[in-house]
Design an enzyme around this catalytic site. Structure first.
Site: not given
Ligand code: ZN
Ligand code: FE
Length: 254
Positions: A55, A57, A113, A132, A170, A59-60
């Site tokens: 996805h 985000h 998400h 996530d 995570h 942090d991805h």
């Protein structure tokens, strides 16, 4: 034939390299942080050829452009969110099968998400990269989707074989466990698992990957049908979506 290497990134993200020894192809699942990904590639002696994004985000997908510029990697990501995946080359959606070298990789749309979240399932490795969507004892926050969407997404993943290893993005397990026992206090499998989790974390060891069987037995977000969970929530007669939604909202306010 399929090698999976997991390592820590940022505060609590995991990075994953997937290597096909038959073809030499190597993918990073998401790009949370460039330096540890480069270090992992170096350590293994692998050359990055692909980026598989779950996805959009940061942090991805935050390392997409730097890694693509450096390695010329092909970026694969969700077609439903193609406009938010930096550098995307191949857009995939529900039911698509992508060949990562010789590794057959099946894609599931798992919105909730984010609106365009996908998961990657590699049957030959018995592994699913779920981003996530499902965490050990938890699930992703509903930033862009509804409880009904997320519950549908989780059910899709629950259809995979029980021994599938779930590679969650995570390490949230210990705090998820603190919440899980409040809604499912009579679940003996959960109580036992919390002890194991605390032991692992006190030794600095990861709780990821988990397995689908273990999550089905202990993760409240996979158990809206559970009589004991329902009795804690006072929702004996509600439907699964309503129980899931209530569980998610309690976790948000925990
Ligand atoms: Zn995210
Ligand atoms: Fe994340």
């Amino acid at each position: 034939m399929i090698d999976i290497h997991m390592f820590a990134c940022l505060q609590d993200n995991y990075g994953f390299l997937v290597h096909c020894s038959e073809t030499g192809v190597t993918a990073t699942v998401d790009t949370p942080e460039v330096a540890p990904i480069e270090a992992a590639l170096e350590e293994r002696g692998w050359t990055l050829t692909h980026i598989l994004n779950t996805h959009h985000h940061f942090d991805h997908a935050g390392g997409n452009e730097e890694l693509k510029a450096r390695h010329g990697a092909t970026i694969v990501g969700p077609s439903a969110d193609a406009d938010r995946i930096p550098g995307i080359d191949v857009a995939l959606g529900d039911g698509d099968v992508y060949r990562l070298g010789a590794i057959e990789t099946r894609v599931f749309d798992v919105p909730g998400h984010t609106r365009g979240h996908i998961a990657y399932y590699m049957a030959d490795a018995g592994a699913a990269f779920v981003g996530d969507t499902i965490f050990a004892l938890g699930c992703g926050r509903l930033f862009e989707g509804t409880p009904a969407q997320m519950w549908t997404s989780i059910q899709k993943l629950m259809g995979l074989p029980d021994d599938t290893r779930l590679y969650c993005a995570h390490e949230y397990t210990q705090s998820n466990a603190r919440f899980a026992v409040t809604v499912d206090p009579d679940n003996a499998d959960l109580t036992r698992r919390v002890v194991e989790i605390d032991a692992l974390r006190s030794r600095g060891e990861p709780t990821v990957p988990t397995t689908l069987a273990l999550e089905k037995a202990t993760n409240p977000f996979l158990r809206p049908h559970s009589a004991s969970l329902r009795s804690t929530l006072n929702m004996a007669d509600s439907d699964d979506v309503a129980v899931f939604a209530e569980t998610r909202s309690r976790k948000d306010n925990f």
